[in-house]
Enzyme design. Structure first.
Site, PDB file in Angstrom:
ATOM      1  N   ARG A  51       0.765  -1.037  -0.137  1.00 33.49           N
ATOM      2  CA  ARG A  51       0.008   0.084   0.136  1.00 33.49           C
ATOM      3  C   ARG A  51       0.837   1.405  -0.083  1.00 33.49           C
ATOM      4  O   ARG A  51       0.646   2.355  -0.820  1.00 33.49           O
ATOM      5  CB  ARG A  51      -0.935  -0.068   1.186  1.00 33.49           C
ATOM      6  N   THR A  52       1.628   1.263   1.121  1.00 34.44           N
ATOM      7  CA  THR A  52       2.452   2.590   0.993  1.00 34.44           C
ATOM      8  C   THR A  52       3.237   2.975  -0.175  1.00 34.44           C
ATOM      9  O   THR A  52       3.002   4.110  -0.727  1.00 34.44           O
ATOM     10  CB  THR A  52       3.439   2.570   2.252  1.00 34.44           C
ATOM     11  N   LYS A  80      25.457  -3.014  -1.238  1.00 33.19           N
ATOM     12  CA  LYS A  80      27.112  -3.048  -1.592  1.00 33.19           C
ATOM     13  C   LYS A  80      27.588  -2.139  -0.399  1.00 33.19           C
ATOM     14  O   LYS A  80      28.826  -1.662  -0.512  1.00 33.19           O
ATOM     15  CB  LYS A  80      27.274  -2.117  -3.057  1.00 33.19           C
ATOM     16  N   HIS A 129       5.250   5.920  11.559  1.00 28.92           N
ATOM     17  CA  HIS A 129       4.676   5.815  10.080  1.00 28.92           C
ATOM     18  C   HIS A 129       3.870   7.084   9.906  1.00 28.92           C
ATOM     19  O   HIS A 129       2.367   6.820   9.790  1.00 28.92           O
ATOM     20  CB  HIS A 129       3.996   4.574   9.846  1.00 28.92           C
TER      21      HIS A 129
HETATM   22  C1  NCD Z   1       1.853  -0.971   7.995  1.00 30.12           C
HETATM   23  C2  NCD Z   1       3.412  -0.798   8.063  1.00 30.12           C
HETATM   24  O1  NCD Z   1       4.120  -0.790   7.239  1.00 30.12           O
HETATM   25  O2  NCD Z   1       3.769  -0.289   9.337  1.00 30.12           O
HETATM   26  N1  NCD Z   1       1.631  -1.139   6.899  1.00 30.12           N
HETATM   27  C3  NCD Z   1       1.304  -0.060   5.918  1.00 30.12           C
HETATM   28  O3  NCD Z   1       2.291   0.918   5.755  1.00 30.12           O
HETATM   29  N2  NCD Z   1       0.039   0.121   5.730  1.00 30.12           N
HETATM   30  C4  NCD Z   1       1.458  -1.794   9.007  1.00 30.12           C
HETATM   31  C5  NCD Z   1       1.967  -3.351   9.219  1.00 30.12           C
HETATM   32  O4  NCD Z   1       2.818  -3.576   8.119  1.00 30.12           O
HETATM   33  O5  NCD Z   1       1.731  -4.009   9.848  1.00 30.12           O
END
Ligand code: NCD
Length: 305
Positions: A51-52, A80, A129
């Protein structure tokens, strides 16, 4: 030049404007279709993502821009031995803005210090995040109509779950938000979240182990997966992984307007039978992630439409 490293990098007023812009984009996508013509985003992903990374890329493509980048450390010069600082100096020559995800806490901050383009933290280890938080805030505001006067339950791996840490940091700034932290003893929120974020801001919070005990009081339930990749040994993960499973029978304890959020990916913590419940908002949440990242790119690149 601005970066987004922590959810606190934007004031509450700036966040409101950003979320308003995201809602405007949602309603009028065609207005923004050429806002970033000729611009490029670099997605530097040293850790897995669906998703991100793809929502950043979709966001830039929706704005008329282009994307470049890598999706694993193995396919970059990190393999590297190149430092994040050197990588971002070089990427600054190729792109106008960068989103970086890295397994080490603080990596995005380090990158921003050597960058001549805006850097967005797309996840730094078990720390923060912030763009998931923007997604979560937009989802909550769009579905509930407000970011204050809410009781929110956060359930699962509150220790390693970076989305939880960022969301708590963002939500303590709104009035009358109460937190119910639902986790096994071993996966409680880190003490800096309890002491420096919740207590310091005089926020009401409860820590409980049983989801069933918390459910009736909640306006929102934020489920998370157990973060396997951050465990020191597999046995601990296996013991913890199915601690919570939200199914239809548990959901019957919840209010009729209690939305369920999840940053995804889901493993077992929400039974698929819940997906058809009108309160299941996690796929809608993923869609909001594109609008809010479009708004973020426009804001950091200072593009006026
Ligand atoms: C999350 C992350 O990467 O922290 N995923 C996301 O970006 N939607 C949550 C997860 O990985 O559990």
């Amino acid at each position: 030049m601005r970066h987004l490293i922590s959810p606190l990098d934007f004031s509450v007023g700036e966040l409101d404007k950003l979320l308003d812009l995201a809602n405007h984009i949602e309603q009028n996508p065609e207005k923004y279709a050429h806002a970033c013509d000729g611009k490029k985003i670099a997605t530097l992903f040293y850790e897995p993502s669906t998703r991100t990374r793809l929502s950043f890329e979709a966001a830039m493509l929706n704005l008329g821009g282009n994307v470049l980048g890598f999706s694993s450390a193995d396919s970059s010069s990190a393999s590297k031995g190149e430092s994040v600082a050197d990588t971002i100096r070089v990427v600054s020559c190729y792109a106008d803005i960068a989103a970086i995800r890295h397994p080490k806490e603080g990596a995005a901050l380090v990158a921003s210090m050597s960058s001549s383009i805006p850097v967005i933290n797309a996840g730094d280890g078990g720390h923060q995040h912030p763009t998931q938080t923007l997604t979560d805030l937009l989802t909550i505001r769009s579905l509930k109509g407000r970011l204050n006067n809410l009781t929110i339950g956060l359930c699962g791996d509150l220790k390693f779950g970076r989305t939880v840490h960022s969301l708590i940091e963002a939500l303590v700034r709104y009035d009358n938000v109460k937190f119910v932290l639902i986790s096994p003893e071993e996966l409680r929120v880190p003490s800096y979240i309890r002491e420096d974020v919740l207590k310091k801001n005089n926020k009401e919070y409860l820590e409980v182990e049983r989801l069933e005990d918390a459910l009736p009081s909640l306006d929102l339930l934020y489920m998370t997966r157990v973060q396997r990749e951050r465990f020191f040994n597999e046995e601990d993960y296996v013991r913890m992984k199915d601690f919570y499973i939200l199914d239809k029978s548990k959901l019957s304890l919840a209010k009729p307007d209690m939305y369920i959020l999840h940053p995804l990916p889901r493993v077992n913590e929400i039974d698929v039978e819940v997906d058809s419940d009108p309160r299941a908002a996690y796929f809608k949440q993923a869609q909001y992630g594109v609008y809010v990242r479009m708004a973020l790119i426009l804001t950091l690149l200072e593009v006026d439409v």
